[in-house]
Design an enzyme around this catalytic site. Structure first.
Site, short mmCIF file in Angstrom:
data_model
loop_
_atom_site.label_atom_id
_atom_site.label_comp_id
_atom_site.label_asym_id
_atom_site.label_seq_id
_atom_site.Cartn_x
_atom_site.Cartn_y
_atom_site.Cartn_z
N PRO A 89 0.82 -1.21 0.00
CA PRO A 89 0.00 0.00 0.00
C PRO A 89 0.86 1.27 0.00
CG PRO A 89 -0.65 -1.47 1.80
CD PRO A 89 0.61 -2.02 1.21
N GLU A 116 2.20 -7.45 8.63
CA GLU A 116 2.42 -6.00 8.54
C GLU A 116 3.40 -5.67 7.41
OE1 GLU A 116 -0.32 -5.80 11.07
OE2 GLU A 116 0.62 -3.93 10.38
N1 LIG Z 1 -3.14 -2.79 -1.29
C1 LIG Z 1 -2.28 -3.66 -0.69
N2 LIG Z 1 -2.39 -4.14 0.55
C2 LIG Z 1 -1.34 -4.99 0.89
C3 LIG Z 1 -1.16 -5.62 2.12
C4 LIG Z 1 -0.05 -6.43 2.27
BR1 LIG Z 1 0.23 -7.29 3.95
C5 LIG Z 1 0.87 -6.65 1.28
C6 LIG Z 1 0.69 -6.02 0.07
C7 LIG Z 1 -0.42 -5.20 -0.13
S1 LIG Z 1 -0.89 -4.30 -1.52
#
Ligand SMILES: Nc1nc2cc(Br)ccc2s1
Length: 247
Positions: A89, A116
């Site tokens: 994110p 995390e």
């Molecule tokens: N929008 C996204 N949320 C996440 C959460 C994690 Br844990 C790993 C990658 C991504 S890409």
């Protein structure tokens, strides 16, 4: 194109056996290799996470398994130098332009984080041996990088020569570089000409292709202005003709 995906949930990627991407894999156009990160753990529980330094909620993915996984996968020197993609994110926004750029790469490796996230040193260490990109598919948080990887892999794979039957459709896609830069597609229609009293816009039945192209661009501009005013602000004024400005 070779695509390696490292994950603790390989089963998330069965959709890559389906439809056009599955066909492209079977024809050898795309070489997708799945790797279970736990293969590079040696304790009884195949531990891949631990508590975060500095405290805080949740767990962080340990660096050791990732380091060993990337070492082993990239040892395949014949395949050239891969580009490591870390969906997160907190990454740079992934766009259609990135899909076009990454579709030209011979080898991509996707690291699917969970919990995390992955210990930050994994990306730093990998960057000593290959290009590394942290990419976000949107401003929301998933439970892991697997779904984001599916999104990015599909956006890239569909652009590879031979994957889509109709290459024409790529140039008319929303956001497609060139005529659709920073524009979303307008409405599309098919038979019947009237459905539940709703008529197909007559222009589309006229056979006047220049007028149809103009109408489609007008509708794309209208829909972009309605749904994505942020894109309209990014439009290069030079790319707009007199008629565009009147829409
Ligand atoms: N929008 C996204 N949320 C996440 C959460 C994690 Br844990 C790993 C990658 C991504 S890409």
């Amino acid at each position: 194109m070779r695509i390696d995906i490292i994950t603790i949930f390989p089963d998330y990627f069965t959709p890559l056996d389906l439809s056009l991407i599955g066909k492209a894999r079977r024809s050898g156009l795309i070489d997708v290799r799945l790797h279970d990160l736990r293969r590079w753990t040696y304790d009884r529980h195949h531990t891949v996470d631990d508590t975060p330094y500095g405290g805080g909620p949740g767990m962080v993915m340990k660096p050791e398994p990732w380091g060993e996984a990337l070492d082993e996968i990239t040892a395949d020197a014949d395949a050239g130098t891969p580009r490591l993609i870390l969906p997160t994110p907190s990454g740079l926004p992934f766009t259609q332009q990135d899909a076009v750029r990454l579709a030209k790469e011979p080898w991509l490796i996707f690291a699917c984080g969970r919990y995390e996230g992955i210990d930050a040193r994994v990306a730093v260490d990998a960057a000593q041996r290959m290009p590394v990109e942290e990419l976000s598919i949107g401003d929301y948080v998933l439970n892991g990088g697997e779904v984001a990887t599916l999104v990015i892999v599909e956006a890239i794979s569909r652009l590879l020569p031979g994957v889509l039957g109709n290459v024409e459709s790529i140039t008319q896609d929303s956001f497609a570089p060139g005529t659709m830069d920073n524009l979303v597609e307008g409405p599309v229609y098919t038979k019947p000409p009237v459905w539940r009293g709703h008529e197909v816009p007559p222009i589309l039945l006229s056979g006047h292709h220049a007028a149809i192209d103009r109408w489609r661009r007008d509708e794309a501009l209208r829909k972009t202005a309605r749904n994505r005013p942020d894109l309209i602000r990014r439009l290069d004024p030079e790319s707009l003709d007199k008629r565009d400005r009147e829409v």
